[in-house]
Design a protein around this motif. Structure first.
Motif, PDB file in Angstrom:
ATOM      1  N   SER A 225       0.826  -1.211   0.000  1.00 27.36           N
ATOM      2  CA  SER A 225       0.000   0.000   0.000  1.00 27.36           C
ATOM      3  C   SER A 225       0.857   1.256   0.000  1.00 27.36           C
ATOM      4  CB  SER A 225      -0.929   0.010   1.220  1.00 27.36           C
ATOM      5  OG  SER A 225      -1.845  -1.057   1.162  1.00 27.36           O
ATOM      6  N   ALA A 226       1.995   1.224   0.718  1.00 28.04           N
ATOM      7  CA  ALA A 226       2.890   2.375   0.728  1.00 28.04           C
ATOM      8  C   ALA A 226       3.468   2.625  -0.668  1.00 28.04           C
ATOM      9  CB  ALA A 226       4.010   2.155   1.742  1.00 28.04           C
ATOM     10  N   GLY A 227       3.864   1.544  -1.343  1.00 22.73           N
ATOM     11  CA  GLY A 227       4.363   1.690  -2.708  1.00 22.73           C
ATOM     12  C   GLY A 227       3.293   2.207  -3.644  1.00 22.73           C
ATOM     13  N   ASP A 228       2.072   1.743  -3.452  1.00 20.94           N
ATOM     14  CA  ASP A 228       0.942   2.224  -4.247  1.00 20.94           C
ATOM     15  C   ASP A 228       0.784   3.727  -4.087  1.00 20.94           C
ATOM     16  OD1 ASP A 228      -1.642   2.875  -5.221  1.00 20.94           O
ATOM     17  OD2 ASP A 228      -2.595   2.100  -3.410  1.00 20.94           O
ATOM     18  N   SER A 229       0.934   4.212  -2.865  1.00 20.45           N
ATOM     19  CA  SER A 229       0.771   5.636  -2.608  1.00 20.45           C
ATOM     20  C   SER A 229       1.788   6.469  -3.375  1.00 20.45           C
ATOM     21  CB  SER A 229       0.908   5.912  -1.109  1.00 20.45           C
ATOM     22  OG  SER A 229       0.858   7.288  -0.851  1.00 20.45           O
ATOM     23  N   LEU A 230       3.043   6.067  -3.319  1.00 20.12           N
ATOM     24  CA  LEU A 230       4.085   6.826  -4.014  1.00 20.12           C
ATOM     25  C   LEU A 230       3.843   6.852  -5.521  1.00 20.12           C
ATOM     26  CD1 LEU A 230       7.243   5.590  -2.067  1.00 20.12           C
ATOM     27  CD2 LEU A 230       6.117   7.816  -1.897  1.00 20.12           C
ATOM     28  N   ILE A 231       3.481   5.703  -6.075  1.00 21.54           N
ATOM     29  CA  ILE A 231       3.217   5.625  -7.514  1.00 21.54           C
ATOM     30  C   ILE A 231       1.997   6.462  -7.876  1.00 21.54           C
ATOM     31  CG2 ILE A 231       2.460   4.071  -9.372  1.00 21.54           C
ATOM     32  CD1 ILE A 231       4.169   1.889  -7.984  1.00 21.54           C
ATOM     33  N   SER A 232       0.940   6.317  -7.100  1.00 23.12           N
ATOM     34  CA  SER A 232      -0.313   6.996  -7.423  1.00 23.12           C
ATOM     35  C   SER A 232      -0.180   8.511  -7.336  1.00 23.12           C
ATOM     36  CB  SER A 232      -1.425   6.520  -6.484  1.00 23.12           C
ATOM     37  OG  SER A 232      -1.696   5.146  -6.688  1.00 23.12           O
ATOM     38  N   ILE A 233       0.604   8.993  -6.375  1.00 24.50           N
ATOM     39  CA  ILE A 233       0.798  10.436  -6.250  1.00 24.50           C
ATOM     40  C   ILE A 233       1.345  11.007  -7.548  1.00 24.50           C
ATOM     41  CG2 ILE A 233       2.303  12.163  -5.178  1.00 24.50           C
ATOM     42  CD1 ILE A 233       1.881  10.650  -2.530  1.00 24.50           C
ATOM     43  N   PHE A 234       2.389  10.389  -8.080  1.00 22.39           N
ATOM     44  CA  PHE A 234       3.015  10.911  -9.291  1.00 22.39           C
ATOM     45  C   PHE A 234       2.118  10.720 -10.515  1.00 22.39           C
ATOM     46  CE2 PHE A 234       6.747  10.473  -6.573  1.00 22.39           C
ATOM     47  CZ  PHE A 234       7.407  11.660  -6.841  1.00 22.39           C
ATOM     48  N   ILE A 235       1.566   9.524 -10.669  1.00 25.48           N
ATOM     49  CA  ILE A 235       0.760   9.242 -11.860  1.00 25.48           C
ATOM     50  C   ILE A 235      -0.499  10.094 -11.882  1.00 25.48           C
ATOM     51  CG2 ILE A 235      -0.530   7.473 -13.113  1.00 25.48           C
ATOM     52  CD1 ILE A 235       2.496   7.154 -13.241  1.00 25.48           C
ATOM     53  N   ASN A 236      -1.164  10.221 -10.741  1.00 23.88           N
ATOM     54  CA  ASN A 236      -2.417  10.972 -10.695  1.00 23.88           C
ATOM     55  C   ASN A 236      -2.208  12.435 -11.055  1.00 23.88           C
ATOM     56  OD1 ASN A 236      -5.037  12.025  -9.694  1.00 23.88           O
ATOM     57  ND2 ASN A 236      -5.219   9.973  -8.844  1.00 23.88           N
ATOM     58  N   VAL A 237      -1.203  13.055 -10.464  1.00 20.65           N
ATOM     59  CA  VAL A 237      -0.965  14.472 -10.715  1.00 20.65           C
ATOM     60  C   VAL A 237      -0.469  14.693 -12.137  1.00 20.65           C
ATOM     61  CG1 VAL A 237       0.318  16.519  -9.993  1.00 20.65           C
ATOM     62  CG2 VAL A 237      -0.529  14.918  -8.278  1.00 20.65           C
ATOM     63  N   ILE A 238       0.469  13.843 -12.591  1.00 19.00           N
ATOM     64  CA  ILE A 238       1.022  14.012 -13.941  1.00 19.00           C
ATOM     65  C   ILE A 238      -0.061  13.803 -14.995  1.00 19.00           C
ATOM     66  CG2 ILE A 238       2.577  12.990 -15.649  1.00 19.00           C
ATOM     67  CD1 ILE A 238       4.587  12.539 -13.395  1.00 19.00           C
ATOM     68  N   VAL A 239      -0.857  12.732 -14.855  1.00 15.98           N
ATOM     69  CA  VAL A 239      -1.907  12.463 -15.844  1.00 15.98           C
ATOM     70  C   VAL A 239      -2.963  13.558 -15.808  1.00 15.98           C
ATOM     71  CG1 VAL A 239      -3.793  10.913 -16.455  1.00 15.98           C
ATOM     72  CG2 VAL A 239      -1.539   9.979 -15.943  1.00 15.98           C
ATOM     73  N   GLY A 240      -3.323  14.027 -14.604  1.00 14.93           N
ATOM     74  CA  GLY A 240      -4.291  15.110 -14.513  1.00 14.93           C
ATOM     75  C   GLY A 240      -3.825  16.346 -15.256  1.00 14.93           C
ATOM     76  N   SER A 241      -2.558  16.697 -15.054  1.00 12.60           N
ATOM     77  CA  SER A 241      -2.013  17.871 -15.733  1.00 12.60           C
ATOM     78  C   SER A 241      -1.847  17.636 -17.228  1.00 12.60           C
ATOM     79  CB  SER A 241      -0.661  18.235 -15.113  1.00 12.60           C
ATOM     80  OG  SER A 241      -0.127  19.396 -15.708  1.00 12.60           O
ATOM     81  N   MET A 242      -1.367  16.471 -17.615  1.00 13.13           N
ATOM     82  CA  MET A 242      -1.172  16.176 -19.032  1.00 13.13           C
ATOM     83  C   MET A 242      -2.502  16.114 -19.771  1.00 13.13           C
ATOM     84  SD  MET A 242       2.056  16.127 -19.484  1.00 13.13           S
ATOM     85  CE  MET A 242       2.221  15.406 -21.109  1.00 13.13           C
ATOM     86  N   SER A 243      -3.551  15.637 -19.089  1.00 13.44           N
ATOM     87  CA  SER A 243      -4.862  15.608 -19.749  1.00 13.44           C
ATOM     88  C   SER A 243      -5.381  17.031 -19.975  1.00 13.44           C
ATOM     89  CB  SER A 243      -5.867  14.783 -18.935  1.00 13.44           C
ATOM     90  OG  SER A 243      -6.240  15.432 -17.739  1.00 13.44           O
ATOM     91  N   ASP A 244      -5.025  17.969 -19.076  1.00 15.05           N
ATOM     92  CA  ASP A 244      -5.372  19.373 -19.317  1.00 15.05           C
ATOM     93  C   ASP A 244      -4.777  19.861 -20.632  1.00 15.05           C
ATOM     94  OD1 ASP A 244      -6.807  19.665 -16.968  1.00 15.05           O
ATOM     95  OD2 ASP A 244      -5.121  20.495 -15.833  1.00 15.05           O
ATOM     96  N   ARG A 245      -3.604  19.313 -20.993  1.00 12.46           N
ATOM     97  CA  ARG A 245      -2.865  19.776 -22.167  1.00 12.46           C
ATOM     98  C   ARG A 245      -3.072  18.898 -23.402  1.00 12.46           C
ATOM     99  NH1 ARG A 245      -0.075  21.079 -17.588  1.00 12.46           N
ATOM    100  NH2 ARG A 245       1.219  22.968 -17.624  1.00 12.46           N
ATOM    101  N   THR A 246      -3.838  17.807 -23.274  1.00 12.30           N
ATOM    102  CA  THR A 246      -3.987  16.859 -24.381  1.00 12.30           C
ATOM    103  C   THR A 246      -4.779  17.473 -25.531  1.00 12.30           C
ATOM    104  OG1 THR A 246      -3.844  14.934 -22.923  1.00 12.30           O
ATOM    105  CG2 THR A 246      -4.934  14.609 -25.046  1.00 12.30           C
ATOM    106  N   ARG A 247      -4.285  17.264 -26.739  1.00 10.28           N
ATOM    107  CA  ARG A 247      -4.951  17.766 -27.947  1.00 10.28           C
ATOM    108  C   ARG A 247      -5.277  16.565 -28.831  1.00 10.28           C
ATOM    109  NH1 ARG A 247      -5.084  20.996 -24.750  1.00 10.28           N
ATOM    110  NH2 ARG A 247      -4.200  23.107 -24.712  1.00 10.28           N
ATOM    111  N   SER A 248      -6.556  16.266 -28.984  1.00 10.67           N
ATOM    112  CA  SER A 248      -6.982  15.150 -29.826  1.00 10.67           C
ATOM    113  C   SER A 248      -8.427  15.370 -30.253  1.00 10.67           C
ATOM    114  CB  SER A 248      -6.870  13.814 -29.079  1.00 10.67           C
ATOM    115  OG  SER A 248      -7.970  13.615 -28.215  1.00 10.67           O
TER     116      SER A 248
END
Length: 420
Positions: A65-88
């Protein structure tokens, strides 16, 4: 705002046809996601860690669960921001949801294959990458497309589907506890289906293919992604801490309910599976009731805080039941009281979070940061329970600790000023 998005008292929950599609999409996704997550994470994965012969499966579950937290923090924020910038031509959010569904579905099935604790961990962490690739853009859609007058009702579909799905998932997990291979397959299929279905049911997103692209270098985009909101963000951070606290309290009990039944209450593996089945049915009934009424009530009265505070209080009372009554009945009371409170919280939570956003133009990024509360809460909750059990060799102190944290979450939401 599109007139079709307006309130219509003659339609389901007062939602326009377009909003009804969002309601259905959020409901189906969160239900199937809840089924898969609860089946695997609350039942089959903990039992798999025991079945492969680990000497301390509680500690391994906490580490995963601790490893999940570290991974999820980065993926969630990065994907959220990248989806703001996605052009399709499919819009900003749906390409991420589609890809995340495929990755998560395959990885959820793979969790049941490794015969070592770290192997189970790697499979689960890959599943969380796909999981967060779906969650971040789906939650951002609440800010993109749902008007405030309908937000709590649609949020209730998301929260209600999740809590009902978790109940059904726990029930299915208890059925598959002696046939785990089939259970992991079913869990993977449900996870993939949830992401694919919401891309079909939700209205077509506006094409962003012709919008100007962000020409900043990748390093600058990533750095900007982790820039936390500061100006006018006090209520944002209070909502962040409130969610963190309730998720910590939730995770401390729910993720260990199989072990609590076996080691705190003293049931056998078969009796624990039967008890989880009953708890799942109880939670299903009460959560259906609480989510069905909480979202529409919140929209009608124009208030979020009273329902969230009451939900935190109910969850604290529910946690006290197995502490005061370490028996099957105590766990059934927990399922009833805490299930009602948690369902109420999930019904209004996302609407509250969108209401306190400092800048709606950065909804994907900021909601991704808010979702860190979920990831951090899961890791902290698992870590606290793991540490308490390792030190004391019992679950007794887990309950009052979780109660205190749930009450703290309710006090925090009372201090929010931006929404009522």
């Amino acid at each position: 705002m599109n007139p079709e998005d307006g309130y219509d008292p003659n339609r389901l929950f007062g939602l326009s046809r377009r909003m009804q599609r969002y309601f259905a999409g959020f409901l189906m996704y969160s239900f199937l996601h809840g089924v898969a997550f609860s089946m695997i994470v609350s039942v089959l994965m903990p039992q798999h860690l025991k079945d492969i012969g680990l000497s301390n499966p509680t500690a391994m579950l906490g580490m995963i669960s601790a490893g999940d937290s570290l991974i999820s923090i980065f993926i969630n924020v990065i994907v959220g921001s990248m989806s703001d910038r996605t052009r399709s031509r499919f819009g900003r959010r749906k390409p991420w949801i589609f890809c995340g569904a495929i990755i998560a579905g395959f990885s959820y099935w793979a969790i049941g294959n490794p015969q070592t604790g770290i192997g189970v961990g790697y499979a689960y962490w890959f599943a969380m990458i796909g999981n967060n690739m779906m969650i971040a853009p789906i939650v951002a859609t609440l800010s993109d497309s749902i008007p405030q007058r309908s937000r709590a009702t649609v949020s209730a579909a998301y929260g209600g589907g999740q809590v009902v799905g978790q109940s059904v998932g726990t029930l299915l997990g208890s059925f598959f506890i002696f046939q785990p291979i089939i259970g992991f397959i079913v869990g993977g299929l449900c996870m993939a289906a949830g992401g694919l279905i919401i891309t079909v049911i939700n209205p077509k997103d506006r094409s962003t293919a012709q919008e100007p692209k962000n020409e900043d270098p990748v390093w600058k985009v990533i750095l900007e992604t982790f820039r936390p909101p500061i100006k006018g963000a006090a209520d944002f951070w209070k909502a962040f801490l409130c969610r963190t606290g309730l998720i910590v309290a939730y995770q401390m009990i729910t993720s260990y309910q199989l072990y609590i039944l076996q080691e705190h209450v003293g049931l056998t593996k078969a009796d624990s599976a039967a008890a989880i089945s009953v708890m799942s049915i109880i939670t299903l009934v009460v959560s259906l009731l609480s989510t069905a009424v909480s979202g529409p009530i919140s929209d009608k009265i124009g208030r979020r805080k009273p329902l969230v505070m009451f939900a935190c209080g109910l969850y604290a009372v529910g946690i006290a039941m197995p502490w005061l009554f370490p028996s099957r009945m105590g766990m059934f009371l927990f399922a009833a009281i805490a299930g009602f409170g948690y369902g109420m919280y999930l019904a209004v939570d996302q609407a509250l979070n969108v209401d306190v956003l400092p800048n709606p133009e950065e909804a994907g990024k900021d909601l991704g940061i808010l979702n860190i509360a979920t990831c951090a809460g899961q890791a902290i909750g698992s870590g606290i329970t793991s540490w308490i059990v390792t030190v004391t060799a019992a679950y007794t102190l887990v309950f009052p600790t979780a109660i205190g944290i749930a009450i703290f979450a309710g006090v925090l939401v009372f201090t929010i000023k931006k929404t009522k």
